[in-house]
Design an enzyme around this catalytic site. Structure first.
Site: not given
Ligand code: PEP
Ligand code: MG
Length: 562
Positions: A189, A416, A440, A487
């Site tokens: 993140h 995911e 994920d 995404c």
């Molecule tokens: C992902 O897992 O690709 C996603 C978009 O969600 P996050 O990165 O917030 O887990």
């Molecule tokens: Mg995710």
């Protein structure tokens, strides 16, 4: 420029852009030494602690004076805590019992925290500030630099072992020219937030913390290259790379489409109302992922429905009639929220996170859906609500019923978890759309913790096994005639975006700063080429071979976009 050894080394580029500037090191929080000598002169130790706390307060006040509206009250509250007479009395009590000086500070702060937590509400929310004061005081007592992101007196490049999402979120592109971390992975993140803020970033730069603070470094967040004490020629080369990239990006601000007109919606990933305002000013077709948990990372208690409604309304209004895909709280694992904590788990990433947590804490999920529905009624925006971490049809139905019951117009799920990708057809039967969370999806496909930078090789989004799983999910979408977007971070890679388009995704959502490169890349290639690229990438054995195969088939402009 300091006398650090000049040289170039590599990490993984996770947020494109170049920067040259002095290095500022982010210190880790200190631990009070377990073998610290006992206090023998309590009066002298007490005087030292009071001085250190006064210095911590002065430092926090100085930062508050130049902080923005979000950070100022937090810093001011910290400064007040450091001067709290009750805290000093508590520390003096520990010192009188002979406890070593830093352990005395730590123990007294913990006692105070327990008291605040038992009071709940506003007081409980101050616990984080109190522990921050403790870390600063302990560091000063140990003669170490204060931990955390320092206030930057001049535009600088930050180097850290890793940064917590809450720390990264306080940075701005004006003073933070770049971020380099020794740990972290491409889908951590920290990487996501850096791209969100438009700050060039490199992770897995092992050795960066050995470069002395103040050294000038040059970095390229696209290719992951860092040059220590660069020569004029090296800076000139970097500038030339930047110029070519900018020239390649100069074309067009319109809707995303391939060279032959096949539309691929280009959307923004956002985490806050501020992100929304900034992204809405960009030529993006809406929001493909609103990570609502980023709104509440530093909160001790659940935000009220009224407060949430106000924030969501602000976000919806910013985008007018453009779509906004909102993801309900994805708390747990790498994004812990204090008010949504179900206690320690052996394997949090495989535990009660995302929708699983929402199905247990229905109070939290329902409050959020109620706020989203109210904001939708107030704005009549194109709102689409999706759930994180869906694995089964039963979960998808459970969620869809709840969302539809509140009159929200469109409901979807994140794909995911590999189970959801493999059986996307059944899941899509119950909902209107799906969005591939490739971060994920990759972590679970490869059984490799996305937070563990050492596993970066397994977390390369070009991994053919991941592409196969995505292809399966897209087949389900096609069979059901329902749209599937991306995404995860993979969608913001201008080369991988072509493969994803070839696999059949209908939208790509990313940090807004990544949209121009993806738009340019799509516009230079036909859908048929994208499909051929997808087939070539899936036919490869390794991630590196997959990327090489695609680059060999691409137009030259793609090389300038890296
Ligand atoms: C992902 O897992 O690709 C996603 C978009 O969600 P996050 O990165 O917030 O887990
Ligand atoms: Mg995710």
């Amino acid at each position: 420029m300091s006398d650090a050894q000049p040289g170039t080394f590599h990490g993984i580029g996770v947020s494109a852009g170049t920067a040259v500037g002095p290095l500022v090191l982010v210190a880790a929080a200190p631990t009070p030494p377990p073998d610290e000598p006992a206090t023998t002169d309590a009066a002298a130790a007490g005087a030292r602690v009071r001085q250190v706390l006064a210095d911590v307060a002065t430092g926090l006040q100085a930062r508050a004076a130049v902080a923005d509206d979000h950070a100022r009250p937090i810093l001011e509250a910290g400064a007040m805590m450091a001067q709290d007479p009750g805290l000093v009395t508590g520390i003096e009590g520990q010192l009188a019992r002979g406890v070593g000086i830093t352990n005395a500070v730590s123990a007294a702060v913990e006692e105070y925290c327990a008291m605040f937590e038992s009071l709940g509400g506003y007081m409980a929310e101050r616990v984080t500030d109190l522990r921050d004061v403790r870390d600063r005081a302990v560091a000063r007592l140990l003669g170490q630099p204060e931990p955390g992101v320092p206030s930057l007196s001049e535009p600088s490049i930050l180097a850290a072992h890793d940064l917590a999402p809450a720390e990264t979120a306080t940075l701005t592109a004006e003073t933070c020219l770049g971020i380099i971390t020794a740990a972290g992975g491409p889908t951590s993140h920290t990487a996501i937030l850096a791209a969100q803020l438009g700050i060039p970033a490199v992770v897995q730069a092992v050795g960066i913390l050995d470069v002395p603070a103040g050294t000038t470094v040059a970095m390229d967040g696209g290719v992951g290259e860092i040059t220590v004490s660069p020569t004029e020629e090296e800076v000139a080369l970097l500038t030339e790379r930047k110029r070519r990239r900018e020239a390649a990006l100069a074309g067009g601000t319109g809707k995303g489409s391939t060279k032959d007109g096949h539309p691929v919606a280009l959307l923004a990933n956002i985490g806050t109302a501020d992100d929304a305002r900034k992204a809405a000013a960009q030529p993006v077709e809406g929001v493909g992922l609103f990570r609502t948990e980023f709104l509440f990372l530093d909160r001790e208690t659940m935000p009220t429905v009224a407060e949430q409604t106000a924030t969501y309304t602000e976000v919806f209004e910013a985008f007018g009639d453009r779509r906004v895909v909102v993801r309900t709280l994805d708390a747990g694992a790498d994004k812990p929220l204090k008010f949504a904590d179900l206690g320690a788990e052996e394997n949090p990433a495989l535990g009660r996170r995302g929708l699983r947590l929402g199905m247990i804490r229905t109070d939290i999920l329902d409050a959020q859906l109620e706020a989203l529905a109210a904001a939708y009624r107030a704005t009549n925006a194109d709102v689409r609500v999706m759930a994180p971490m869906v694995a089964t049809q039963a979960e998808a139905t459970w969620f869809a019923e709840r969302v539809r019951a509140l009159g929200l117009p469109k409901v979807g799920v994140m794909i995911e978890v590999p189970a959801a990708a493999i059986r996307s057809r059944g899941i899509l039967y119950h909902v209107d759309f799906a969005s591939l969370g490739t971060n994920d999806l990759q972590q679970y496909t490869m059984a490799a913790d996305r937070m563990q930078g050492e596993l970066a090789d397994l977390l390369n989004p070009w991994e053919p096994a991941l592409l196969d799983v995505i292809a399966l999910a897209c087949e389900g979408g096609k069979a059901m005639g329902k749209p599937i977007g991306v995404c995860g971070e993979a969608g913001g890679d201008p080369a991988l975006a072509l493969v994803l388009t070839g696999l059949g995704v209908s939208s790509l959502s990313m940090a807004p700063g990544k949209v121009p490169a993806v738009r340019t890349s799509l516009a230079a290639h036909t859908l048929e080429t994208c499909q051929q690229m997808a087939a070539a990438a899936r036919a490869a054995v390794t991630a590196a071979e997959a990327k090489a195969a695609v680059m060999a088939m691409a137009e030259p402009v793609l090389a300038d976009l890296q």
